[in-house]
Scaffold this motif. Structure first.
Motif, PDB file in Angstrom:
ATOM      1  N   ASP A 189       0.850  -1.601   0.191  1.00 28.12           N
ATOM      2  CA  ASP A 189       0.089  -0.023  -0.191  1.00 28.12           C
ATOM      3  C   ASP A 189       0.741   1.442  -0.157  1.00 28.12           C
ATOM      4  O   ASP A 189       0.118   2.858  -0.285  1.00 28.12           O
ATOM      5  CB  ASP A 189      -0.739  -0.021   1.519  1.00 28.12           C
ATOM      6  N   ASP A 193      -1.443   4.987  -4.116  1.00 30.37           N
ATOM      7  CA  ASP A 193      -1.984   6.545  -4.687  1.00 30.37           C
ATOM      8  C   ASP A 193      -1.594   6.450  -5.857  1.00 30.37           C
ATOM      9  O   ASP A 193      -2.534   7.501  -6.711  1.00 30.37           O
ATOM     10  CB  ASP A 193      -2.028   7.123  -3.218  1.00 30.37           C
ATOM     11  N   THR A 298      -6.156   4.445   2.225  1.00 30.68           N
ATOM     12  CA  THR A 298      -5.738   3.733   1.059  1.00 30.68           C
ATOM     13  C   THR A 298      -6.194   2.386   1.008  1.00 30.68           C
ATOM     14  O   THR A 298      -6.495   1.389   1.908  1.00 30.68           O
ATOM     15  CB  THR A 298      -3.741   3.852   0.673  1.00 30.68           C
ATOM     16  N   ASN A 314      -7.915   8.895  -5.931  1.00 32.41           N
ATOM     17  CA  ASN A 314      -7.040   9.741  -4.876  1.00 32.41           C
ATOM     18  C   ASN A 314      -7.675  11.442  -4.490  1.00 32.41           C
ATOM     19  O   ASN A 314      -7.279  12.074  -5.749  1.00 32.41           O
ATOM     20  CB  ASN A 314      -4.978   9.842  -5.985  1.00 32.41           C
TER      21      ASN A 314
END
Length: 610
Positions: A189, A193, A298, A314
């Protein structure tokens, strides 16, 4: 004497004998006649047979002519089409790497594993015991599965290659391994984004996987290969090098080290204040390169199906918000550029001011008395900002807001970007309250990324650059093969104006609300913001706010812009100065060694105690 001719003498036969002789003669004559008839029939039959043969020969000749001459080319092409097959070989997507060549995304071979118990060369129990540790499953459960079905049991849909090799080395009958490719995100992760993910059809759905699809897909040409009689491909007839593909990788401007530090600092503050969401953006204002872009919460792109779909966009580029006081330095720059104020001008802040039929107040109803421009920023005085902007004609002010890009989108290589919102010029100039609220960052909305772009103009001498995350396509030897064609920077402010504003912002850190971002030995400029959250129904939410802090480093040679936002933090002490400023400090402390930024002033060292 001549003898007389001989005569045939008939013996005297009995009448019965004569009749027999007569019948025999008749039969002989009939047989002769029959033979003649058969001969005639045979000739007729031979004639018919020869006629048929000749006709068949002519037919075959005509058909042969049609096949060979008339339809020959068409049949030849048809045969070739049956013998050849058009094949487009699978081409893995190009890897994604960060600016220091850390792999962020790559294609890897994985295997779908099927079991066919009817073909096992060992008992189901033995097979289960050998497979259980490799597949990370319980042996007893596997044995039950083998007993439930004779064939076609799916054991794994994406088994890594190293585990598939372990299964193959055991030489177990009844197991089928089918290779395919899967997208792997080793950082999980950390950069989701920015990078995004691909779906089961290998199509990008978010991040640069979506926006840079053309750069990530390798182009593979279709080739024609021969097939054997049973339909199998004949590799001996494959064109040389048809499976070759390039070694290019999509390199981003993101630095994973800085990204990790920014996410950690953001998470700590979000947890401390029970916030809804947050974001951190770090931009090199000289060229618009984004060194870090963190959005929280996220998701793990390796398990995107488990994530909330709202996270795939995002919010730093896809959501609008009112920036509040972080917009005040830009308004000061507009005023300086139009010569309606001078850096040493002072204004009287009585704590409130009436504009049309509205009363505008400072946060917490504070009053600061006589203050100069730098102090307006230090204390984040709404009253001082209103008085500054009142010196500018509303139409001229509106034109400057448009020059900054308000009401427009920004060109970026990140997907799902939305345009900022600004009221029409007619509505804006109809009432003085519009310019007044805009002076302290309310009444319009933009994305966090656009605010960073605008502050970048303060840091780089007045130019609007294009924020971007794609550096280009680079090979394994470090040679660049493609660079994005970015729009030319657009000059907005003069260098003299921006330097004055940055120096004023420095006093916010040294003397004002931004003290929490101070780093010994470094000159840092900044501005706090604690803005109300607009309601979809109109007005503002009474119990919600978004805190922010934007910092510029270093003041003597401005280059880096760092923005931290924390949405809806809880607690009475939740402000931009207490929530967001410490995040920016932590990020800058990570940025300094990564970018090797020298101290602005010598750092005093305390002698060690004896």
């Amino acid at each position: 004497m001549r003898k007389s001719p001989s005569r045939i003498k008939f013996r005297n036969l009995p009448s019965s004998g004569f009749k027999k002789q007569q019948k025999a003669s008749v039969r002989a004559l009939e047989e002769i006649a029959s033979t003649k008839d058969q001969s005639a029939n045979t000739k007729s039959r031979l004639f018919v047979v020869w006629g048929v043969l000749v006709a068949a020969g002519l037919g075959l000749a005509v058909n042969l002519y049609h096949l060979q001459i008339v339809s020959g080319p068409k049949l030849t092409q048809k045969a070739r089409n049956q013998q050849m097959v058009n094949l487009r070989p699978f081409m893995p997507r190009r890897p994604v790497i960060d600016r220091t060549n850390n792999v962020l995304a790559l294609d890897r071979p994985v295997y779908t594993v099927y079991a066919h118990p009817k073909l096992f060369n060992k008992s189901g129990s033995d097979i289960a015991n050998e497979l259980a540790p490799i597949l990370d499953k319980d042996a007893a459960d596997l044995e039950k599965i083998f007993e439930s079905k004779k064939s076609g049991i799916l054991l794994s849909s994406a088994l890594p290659e190293e585990l598939a090799d372990r299964i193959s080395s055991k030489h177990l009958d009844g197991l089928e391994l089918i290779q395919k490719y899967s997208r792997l995100y080793p950082q999980q992760d950390l950069v989701a984004d920015v990078v995004g993910y691909v779906n089961l059809d290998r199509r990008g759905q978010a991040g640069v996987e979506y926006s840079q699809e053309k750069l990530l897909e390798r182009s593979g040409q279709t080739v024609r290969m021969s097939r054997a009689g049973n339909g199998a491909l004949m590799p001996d007839h494959a064109p040389e090098g048809f499976l070759h593909f390039d070694d290019l990788r999509l390199q981003l401007t993101i630095d994973s080290r800085l990204q990790r530090s920014a996410r950690l600092a953001l998470l700590q503050q979000m947890k401390k204040f029970g916030a809804k969401r947050g974001a951190v953006i770090v931009m090199d204002a000289w060229d618009g390169s984004l060194l870090a872009l963190v959005s929280q919460p996220t998701y793990n792109p390796n398990e995107y199906s488990k994530a909330d779909i709202s996270l795939f966009k995002n919010w730093t580029v896809a959501d609008l918000y009112e920036p509040g006081s972080t917009f005040k330095p830009l308004n000061v720059a507009i005023a300086l550029e139009n010569n309606i104020i001078k850096p040493d001008d002072t204004f009287n802040d009585s704590g409130s001011i009436q504009v049309a039929d509205r009363i505008i107040r400072n946060a917490e109803n504070k009053r600061y008395g006589r203050i100069n421009i730098a102090q307006v920023l230090q204390h984040s005085s709404n009253i001082g900002m209103v008085q500054i902007i009142q010196r500018l004609q509303p139409s001229a002010y509106y034109n400057w807001l448009e020059r900054l890009g308000l009401g427009q989108g920004i060109e970026t290589d990140l997907p799902f970007e939305v345009a900022s919102q600004l009221k029409s010029q007619e509505e804006f100039t109809a009432s003085p309250i519009e310019a007044a609220t805009t002076s302290f960052g309310q009444g319009f909305s933009l994305t966090p990324l656009q605010l960073v772009q605008m502050h970048g103009a303060l840091a780089n001498g007045g130019k609007l650059v294009t924020p971007h995350v794609v550096r280009g396509l680079i090979d394994t030897k470090g040679h660049m093969h493609y660079l994005p064609n970015l729009p030319a920077p657009r000059q907005i402010f003069s260098g003299a104006t921006t330097q004055k504003v940055v120096e004023m912002m420095e006093t916010v850190v040294s003397q004002g609300t931004g003290k929490a971002s101070q780093i010994p030995g470094y000159r840092i400029a900044g501005k706090t913001g604690t803005a109300q959250v607009a309601s979809r129904a109109g007005g503002y939410l009474s119990n919600a706010k978004i805190t922010s802090f934007v910092g510029i480093l270093p003041v003597e040679s401005p280059r880096y812009v760092v923005l931290a936002l924390v949405d809806e933090p809880k607690g009475e002490n939740a402000f931009g100065s207490t929530v967001a400023a410490p995040i920016v400090k932590a990020v800058m402390e990570a940025l300094i060694p990564i970018e090797q930024i020298p101290p602005s002033t010598p750092i005093s060292s305390t002698p060690a105690s004896p």
